[in-house]
Write a protein that holds these residues in place. Structure first.
Motif, short mmCIF file in Angstrom:
data_model
loop_
_atom_site.label_atom_id
_atom_site.label_comp_id
_atom_site.label_asym_id
_atom_site.label_seq_id
_atom_site.Cartn_x
_atom_site.Cartn_y
_atom_site.Cartn_z
N LEU A 33 54.40 22.92 -7.88
CA LEU A 33 53.43 23.06 -8.95
C LEU A 33 54.12 22.08 -10.17
N TYR A 34 53.18 21.02 -10.45
CA TYR A 34 54.06 20.11 -11.38
C TYR A 34 53.05 19.87 -12.61
N PHE A 35 53.63 19.83 -13.79
CA PHE A 35 52.95 19.91 -14.97
C PHE A 35 53.31 18.21 -15.49
N TYR A 36 52.08 17.84 -15.93
CA TYR A 36 52.36 16.42 -16.62
C TYR A 36 51.37 16.46 -17.82
N PRO A 37 51.83 15.47 -18.83
CA PRO A 37 51.11 15.22 -20.18
C PRO A 37 49.65 14.95 -20.15
N LYS A 38 49.38 13.89 -19.46
CA LYS A 38 48.14 13.32 -19.72
C LYS A 38 47.68 12.32 -18.64
N ASP A 39 46.57 12.35 -18.09
CA ASP A 39 46.00 11.46 -17.24
C ASP A 39 45.88 9.92 -17.61
N ASP A 40 46.15 9.10 -16.89
CA ASP A 40 46.22 7.50 -16.99
C ASP A 40 46.87 7.13 -18.25
N THR A 41 48.14 7.92 -18.35
CA THR A 41 49.29 7.01 -19.16
C THR A 41 50.41 6.66 -18.24
N THR A 42 51.25 5.91 -18.63
CA THR A 42 52.21 5.25 -17.72
C THR A 42 53.07 6.16 -16.87
N GLY A 43 53.83 7.01 -17.59
CA GLY A 43 54.66 7.85 -16.76
C GLY A 43 53.80 8.88 -15.91
N CYS A 44 52.65 9.48 -16.43
CA CYS A 44 52.01 10.22 -15.48
C CYS A 44 51.21 9.73 -14.38
N THR A 45 50.78 8.35 -14.54
CA THR A 45 50.17 7.53 -13.43
C THR A 45 51.13 7.65 -12.47
N LYS A 46 52.43 6.86 -12.77
CA LYS A 46 53.37 6.79 -12.02
C LYS A 46 53.92 8.06 -11.04
N GLU A 47 53.88 9.18 -11.59
CA GLU A 47 54.45 10.32 -11.06
C GLU A 47 53.23 10.80 -10.11
N ALA A 48 52.02 10.83 -10.56
CA ALA A 48 50.78 11.16 -9.53
C ALA A 48 50.78 10.11 -8.20
N GLN A 49 50.99 8.66 -8.63
CA GLN A 49 51.07 8.05 -7.52
C GLN A 49 52.24 8.02 -6.52
N GLU A 50 53.23 8.57 -6.83
CA GLU A 50 54.38 8.86 -6.14
C GLU A 50 54.23 9.88 -5.42
N PHE A 51 53.72 11.06 -6.01
CA PHE A 51 53.30 12.42 -5.22
C PHE A 51 52.25 11.92 -4.23
N SER A 52 51.24 11.16 -4.50
CA SER A 52 50.26 10.78 -3.55
C SER A 52 50.88 10.01 -2.41
N ALA A 53 51.66 9.17 -2.53
CA ALA A 53 52.38 8.34 -1.68
C ALA A 53 53.24 9.40 -0.71
N GLN A 54 53.71 10.38 -1.25
CA GLN A 54 54.53 11.36 -0.38
C GLN A 54 53.84 12.49 0.24
N MET A 55 52.60 12.58 0.09
CA MET A 55 51.53 13.75 0.37
C MET A 55 51.98 14.05 2.07
N GLN A 64 52.53 22.48 -0.06
CA GLN A 64 51.45 21.97 -0.74
C GLN A 64 52.00 21.47 -2.08
N VAL A 65 50.98 20.62 -2.66
CA VAL A 65 51.14 20.19 -4.03
C VAL A 65 50.36 20.12 -5.06
N LEU A 66 50.36 20.38 -6.35
CA LEU A 66 49.25 20.69 -7.25
C LEU A 66 49.57 20.14 -8.47
N GLY A 67 48.95 19.26 -9.13
CA GLY A 67 49.51 18.59 -10.38
C GLY A 67 48.66 19.23 -11.60
N VAL A 68 49.18 19.62 -12.56
CA VAL A 68 48.34 20.32 -13.67
C VAL A 68 48.43 19.40 -14.75
N SER A 69 47.38 19.46 -15.83
CA SER A 69 47.59 18.84 -17.13
C SER A 69 46.47 19.49 -17.88
N LYS A 70 46.40 19.41 -19.14
CA LYS A 70 45.37 20.05 -19.96
C LYS A 70 44.09 18.98 -20.03
#
Length: 154
Positions: A33-55, A64-70
């Motif tokens: 369960l990973y929490f990230y600040p905001k969609d489509d920002t530099t760090g959050c995009t990189k983190e989501a891309q890296e989790f996607s690459a390692q799914m 399983q993996v789940l990413g969560v933001s507000k």
């Protein structure tokens, strides 16, 4: 604040398609369960891309993996489509929601101005539903590989 050995607090999150997701959906399964600040920002995009690459590697480890933001579900849809993400995402838009219960919705400060925001944090949860590892104040570089190694060691 959720820590090692704790159970995940009750959660009612919304997937991009509008369906709900809860901790019960992961019963008997190890998950991240990973929490990230905001969609489509530099760090959050990189983190989501890296989790996607390692799914596939997470799935091979039975995790399983789940990413969560507000961000609202509609914003998640745009984020997923823009970057062809495969990591599942969910919205925790509720006041006093999961992020608050887990201690990752915190007071931040930028240019002397205080505001509430998401602390980039990751939790590895075992098959028994208990937290086995916590990463807080995450730096994106190398983080997904570290989480994957911990997941594979379960």
């Amino acid at each position: 604040m959720t820590d090692i050995g704790d159970s995940i607090p009750p959660m009612a999150l919304t997937r991009p398609d509008g369906s709900s997701v809860s901790a019960a959906d992961y019963e008997g399964t190890a998950w991240v369960l990973y929490f990230y600040p905001k969609d489509d920002t530099t760090g959050c995009t990189k983190e989501a891309q890296e989790f996607s690459a390692q799914m596939a590697a997470f799935e091979a480890a039975g995790v399983q993996v789940l990413g969560v933001s507000k961000d609202p579900p509609k914003k998640h849809v745009k984020f997923i489509e823009k970057y062809a993400l495969t990591v599942p995402l969910a919205s925790d838009a509720e006041t006093d929601g999961l992020a608050e219960a887990m201690g990752v919705w915190i007071e931040k400060s930028m240019y002397g101005k205080k505001y509430m925001g998401m602390d980039r944090s990751t939790f590895l949860i075992g098959k028994d539903g208990k937290v086995v590892r916590v990463w807080r104040k995450v730096k994106v570089a190398g983080h997904v590989d570290e989480v994957l190694a911990a997941a594979q060691a379960l």
